[in-house]
Design a protein around this motif. Structure first.
Motif, PDB file in Angstrom:
ATOM      1  N   TYR A 135       0.859  -1.178   0.000  1.00 42.21           N
ATOM      2  CA  TYR A 135       0.000   0.000   0.000  1.00 42.21           C
ATOM      3  C   TYR A 135       0.898   1.231   0.000  1.00 42.21           C
ATOM      4  N   HIS A 136       0.689   2.132  -0.952  1.00 39.98           N
ATOM      5  CA  HIS A 136       1.500   3.339  -1.085  1.00 39.98           C
ATOM      6  C   HIS A 136       0.710   4.540  -0.570  1.00 39.98           C
ATOM      7  N   GLY A 137       1.402   5.465   0.086  1.00 38.71           N
ATOM      8  CA  GLY A 137       0.723   6.641   0.610  1.00 38.71           C
ATOM      9  C   GLY A 137       1.697   7.732   1.000  1.00 38.71           C
ATOM     10  N   GLY A 138       1.248   8.585   1.877  1.00 37.31           N
ATOM     11  CA  GLY A 138       2.056   9.712   2.319  1.00 37.31           C
ATOM     12  C   GLY A 138       2.149   9.762   3.827  1.00 37.31           C
ATOM     13  N   MET A 139       2.991  10.660   4.315  1.00 39.06           N
ATOM     14  CA  MET A 139       3.143  10.844   5.755  1.00 39.06           C
ATOM     15  C   MET A 139       3.394  12.307   6.081  1.00 39.06           C
ATOM     16  N   PHE A 140       2.985  12.689   7.284  1.00 37.99           N
ATOM     17  CA  PHE A 140       3.194  14.020   7.837  1.00 37.99           C
ATOM     18  C   PHE A 140       3.541  13.824   9.302  1.00 37.99           C
ATOM     19  N   ALA A 141       4.613  14.472   9.779  1.00 41.36           N
ATOM     20  CA  ALA A 141       5.039  14.264  11.163  1.00 41.36           C
ATOM     21  C   ALA A 141       5.447  15.576  11.825  1.00 41.36           C
ATOM     22  N   PRO A 142       4.583  16.151  12.681  1.00 43.52           N
ATOM     23  CA  PRO A 142       5.005  17.280  13.513  1.00 43.52           C
ATOM     24  C   PRO A 142       5.738  16.748  14.753  1.00 43.52           C
ATOM     25  N   GLU A 143       6.843  17.411  15.115  1.00 44.33           N
ATOM     26  CA  GLU A 143       7.637  16.961  16.255  1.00 44.33           C
ATOM     27  C   GLU A 143       8.181  18.160  17.022  1.00 44.33           C
ATOM     28  N   LEU A 144       8.475  17.935  18.299  1.00 40.38           N
ATOM     29  CA  LEU A 144       9.048  18.971  19.144  1.00 40.38           C
ATOM     30  C   LEU A 144      10.076  18.324  20.057  1.00 40.38           C
ATOM     31  N   GLY A 145      11.256  18.932  20.151  1.00 38.36           N
ATOM     32  CA  GLY A 145      12.313  18.327  20.950  1.00 38.36           C
ATOM     33  C   GLY A 145      13.150  19.345  21.697  1.00 38.36           C
ATOM     34  N   LEU A 146      14.028  18.808  22.548  1.00 35.46           N
ATOM     35  CA  LEU A 146      14.964  19.599  23.339  1.00 35.46           C
ATOM     36  C   LEU A 146      16.323  18.934  23.199  1.00 35.46           C
ATOM     37  N   LYS A 147      17.356  19.724  22.858  1.00 30.69           N
ATOM     38  CA  LYS A 147      18.688  19.134  22.721  1.00 30.69           C
ATOM     39  C   LYS A 147      19.737  19.995  23.402  1.00 30.69           C
ATOM     40  N   TYR A 148      20.786  19.313  23.840  1.00 26.57           N
ATOM     41  CA  TYR A 148      21.926  19.980  24.452  1.00 26.57           C
ATOM     42  C   TYR A 148      23.160  19.650  23.616  1.00 26.57           C
ATOM     43  N   VAL A 149      23.911  20.674  23.236  1.00 26.93           N
ATOM     44  CA  VAL A 149      25.114  20.503  22.432  1.00 26.93           C
ATOM     45  C   VAL A 149      26.313  20.901  23.279  1.00 26.93           C
ATOM     46  N   TRP A 150      27.254  19.967  23.438  1.00 29.25           N
ATOM     47  CA  TRP A 150      28.490  20.231  24.179  1.00 29.25           C
ATOM     48  C   TRP A 150      29.660  19.804  23.302  1.00 29.25           C
ATOM     49  N   ARG A 151      30.435  20.770  22.885  1.00 29.08           N
ATOM     50  CA  ARG A 151      31.529  20.558  21.939  1.00 29.08           C
ATOM     51  C   ARG A 151      30.983  19.884  20.687  1.00 29.08           C
ATOM     52  N   ARG A 152      31.361  18.640  20.434  1.00 30.31           N
ATOM     53  CA  ARG A 152      30.859  17.930  19.249  1.00 30.31           C
ATOM     54  C   ARG A 152      29.763  16.920  19.590  1.00 30.31           C
ATOM     55  N   LEU A 153      29.352  16.864  20.844  1.00 33.47           N
ATOM     56  CA  LEU A 153      28.352  15.897  21.292  1.00 33.47           C
ATOM     57  C   LEU A 153      26.962  16.521  21.359  1.00 33.47           C
ATOM     58  N   HIS A 154      25.957  15.719  21.004  1.00 38.81           N
ATOM     59  CA  HIS A 154      24.559  16.141  21.049  1.00 38.81           C
ATOM     60  C   HIS A 154      23.776  15.147  21.902  1.00 38.81           C
ATOM     61  N   PHE A 155      22.947  15.651  22.806  1.00 38.18           N
ATOM     62  CA  PHE A 155      22.064  14.824  23.620  1.00 38.18           C
ATOM     63  C   PHE A 155      20.672  15.427  23.526  1.00 38.18           C
ATOM     64  N   GLY A 156      19.662  14.598  23.373  1.00 38.66           N
ATOM     65  CA  GLY A 156      18.341  15.173  23.229  1.00 38.66           C
ATOM     66  C   GLY A 156      17.208  14.233  23.550  1.00 38.66           C
ATOM     67  N   ILE A 157      16.033  14.840  23.606  1.00 38.76           N
ATOM     68  CA  ILE A 157      14.794  14.092  23.798  1.00 38.76           C
ATOM     69  C   ILE A 157      13.708  14.763  22.965  1.00 38.76           C
TER      70      ILE A 157
END
Length: 126
Positions: free
Chosen positions: A67-89
């Motif tokens: 079955y072929h179709g489409g998708m739509f995805a609204p999202e909201l997140g929080l991230k912390y960037v330290w030097r080259r590292l990324h942590f998020g939820i």
């Protein structure tokens, strides 16, 4: 899912193939260096591949539909960037998949599949 017994059994599997394109905007949180809140929205293509297989009295059977179709995805997140590292939820992610299927009685029907997800992640920039 599968069922079976003395006379035989059956198994049904579904595979989702998703190809989204999206945009995300990082909004810095004042007073906390490296902390961002981000909204994101994605649009794209989705395919559901369904497979039915099994046996009855030792005789095997199988069928497959896509079955072929489409998708739509609204999202909201929080991230912390330290030097080259990324942590998020991502506490809010609501993908919506939609596609048309043929009715047994004729015509088509639009199916809408709604998921809710919570993601946690870590990453590094190379």
């Amino acid at each position: 899912r599968s069922s079976g017994g003395l006379l035989g059994g059956a198994s049904t599997t579904f595979t989702k193939v998703i190809a989204p394109l999206g945009v995300q905007y990082d909004i810095p949180i004042p007073g906390v260096r490296g902390l961002y809140v981000y909204p994101r929205v994605s649009l794209g293509y989705v395919a559901y591949v369904g497979k039915l297989s099994g046996s009855v009295l030792g005789v095997g059977f199988g069928s497959s539909d896509t079955y072929h179709g489409g998708m739509f995805a609204p999202e909201l997140g929080l991230k912390y960037v330290w030097r080259r590292l990324h942590f998020g939820i991502e506490p809010f992610s609501l993908p919506v998949h939609f596609f048309a299927v043929d009715r047994l009685s004729g015509g088509q029907e639009v199916i809408v599949h709604l998921d809710y997800r919570i993601h946690g992640y870590a990453g590094v920039d190379f």
